[in-house]
Design a protein around this motif. Structure first.
Motif, PDB file in Angstrom:
ATOM      1  N   GLN A  73       0.792  -1.232   0.000  1.00  0.00           N
ATOM      2  CA  GLN A  73       0.000   0.000   0.000  1.00  0.00           C
ATOM      3  C   GLN A  73       0.826   1.285   0.000  1.00  0.00           C
ATOM      4  O   GLN A  73       0.273   2.372  -0.112  1.00  0.00           O
TER       5      GLN A  73
ATOM      6  N   SER B  23      -5.859  -5.810   4.576  1.00  0.00           N
ATOM      7  CA  SER B  23      -5.765  -4.362   4.794  1.00  0.00           C
ATOM      8  C   SER B  23      -6.735  -3.868   5.868  1.00  0.00           C
ATOM      9  O   SER B  23      -6.657  -2.717   6.286  1.00  0.00           O
TER      10      SER B  23
ATOM     11  N   PRO C 227      -5.428  -6.326  -0.392  1.00  0.00           N
ATOM     12  CA  PRO C 227      -6.825  -5.868  -0.353  1.00  0.00           C
ATOM     13  C   PRO C 227      -7.709  -6.913   0.330  1.00  0.00           C
ATOM     14  O   PRO C 227      -7.404  -8.104   0.327  1.00  0.00           O
TER      15      PRO C 227
ATOM     16  N   LYS D 224      -3.028  -2.095  -5.373  1.00  0.00           N
ATOM     17  CA  LYS D 224      -2.681  -1.207  -4.246  1.00  0.00           C
ATOM     18  C   LYS D 224      -3.920  -0.474  -3.745  1.00  0.00           C
ATOM     19  O   LYS D 224      -3.984   0.747  -3.708  1.00  0.00           O
ATOM     20  N   ILE D 225      -4.913  -1.258  -3.409  1.00  0.00           N
ATOM     21  CA  ILE D 225      -6.164  -0.713  -2.894  1.00  0.00           C
ATOM     22  C   ILE D 225      -6.563  -1.521  -1.671  1.00  0.00           C
ATOM     23  O   ILE D 225      -6.097  -2.637  -1.475  1.00  0.00           O
ATOM     24  N   LYS D 226      -7.443  -0.952  -0.856  1.00  0.00           N
ATOM     25  CA  LYS D 226      -7.745  -1.620   0.419  1.00  0.00           C
ATOM     26  C   LYS D 226      -8.849  -2.675   0.310  1.00  0.00           C
ATOM     27  O   LYS D 226      -8.870  -3.620   1.086  1.00  0.00           O
TER      28      LYS D 226
END
Ligand SMILES: [Zn+2]
Length: 292
Positions: A149, A194, A221, A286-288
């Motif tokens: 992240q 995450s 994620p 690269k996202i939650k």
């Protein structure tokens, strides 16, 4: 040497969300010829479902995971947590808090992860009976580079406040137990969901005040269904053990990996060998959260 881990809570059967974390942590460790350990996080006994530790370990086994060392159970380690907590008590950086949830809710503002405790009991002298124990935090920023992240920077006091190390029901807090176990198990890289990213700065803070080694973090994620995290509690998608390969392919796809080559493998052993070789953490989104 890379030492990673997977640390499920035995609150029900294994579901797709935890399989994703298991796959990511396993592949990242094995791609770097590392060690991968399994720890059962069963401190919160009221939430623990009897027998689900075995169900989870069976599911891992059937999916072809091989863990190193014996599986450890947090519920067997209460004396260890207490000995570390005593060190903080001796430093006089802990205090008992008698506030009820309602009292905190009435006076606190909401932070990134629940209410920011306003420090009401910091200067009270209370005995230990039935009170939560908090750590007195400093007004400082914790910064770290997450392997997935990117850069994270949080002010412990302003964004979380003095947090709980032992609950009023006597249960050691997740943040404390995790930090101690990771250090004693020599874990140096943590790949997890995450939903725990905002716990990292508090864990780094505890490492600092307990003089424990630093750890690298990577947060994958979290899978959501109707915007809600898949969890054992909401019965979301328990995995079907008869579709081991499909389950693993779905995880690779979720994690942004090149699953087409892996899909062609006929045996579970070859499947893992290829997946380990091809693992590329830079491909993980690269996202939650990802809605599935
Ligand atoms: Zn209080």
């Amino acid at each position: 040497m890379y030492i990673g881990r997977f640390a499920p809570s035995p609150t029900g059967p294994m579901h797709f969300g935890s399989l994703i974390t298991a796959v990511a942590s396993y592949l990242d460790a094995k791609h770097q010829h590392g060690i991968w350990k399994v720890r059962i996080e069963d401190l919160d006994q009221p939430r623990t479902v009897k027998g689900s530790d075995k169900t989870i370990l069976d599911a891992l086994h059937q999916h072809g995971f091989h863990w190193d060392d014996e599986v450890i159970y947090q519920s067997h380690r209460l004396d260890i947590y207490q000995s570390f907590l005593s060190k903080l008590n001796e430093k006089k950086i802990t205090y008992y808090c008698e506030c009820s949830r309602k009292e905190i809710a009435d006076s606190a503002i909401t932070g990134i992860d629940g209410m920011i405790y306003p420090g009401t009991c910091r200067n009270k002298i209370l005995d230990s009976n039935h009170h939560a124990l908090r750590v007195k935090v400093e007004d400082l920023f914790i910064e770290f580079e997450d392997k997935i992240q990117g850069g994270i920077k949080q002010n412990i006091l302003k964004e979380f406040g003095d947090f709980i190390l032992k609950r009023s029901d006597g249960i050691y807090a997740y943040q404390l137990a995790v930090v101690i176990d990771d250090a004693l198990q020599n874990i140096n890289t943590i790949i997890r969901g995450s939903d725990l990213i905002d716990s990292s700065s508090r864990q780094i803070y505890l490492q600092k005040i307990l003089s424990l080694p630093k750890v690298a973090y990577g947060h994958v994620p979290v899978a959501t269904l109707n915007q809600k995290k898949l969890s054992k509690e909401n019965q979301s998608m328990p995995i079907n053990i008869s579709n081991v390969k499909d389950n693993l392919i779905a995880c690779l796809k979720f994690l942004g990996q090149d699953y087409e080559v892996v899909r062609k493998e006929n045996t579970l052993t070859n499947f893992w060998a290829t997946a380990i070789q091809l693992w590329d953490i830079s491909l993980v989104p690269k996202i939650k959260t990802i809605e599935i």
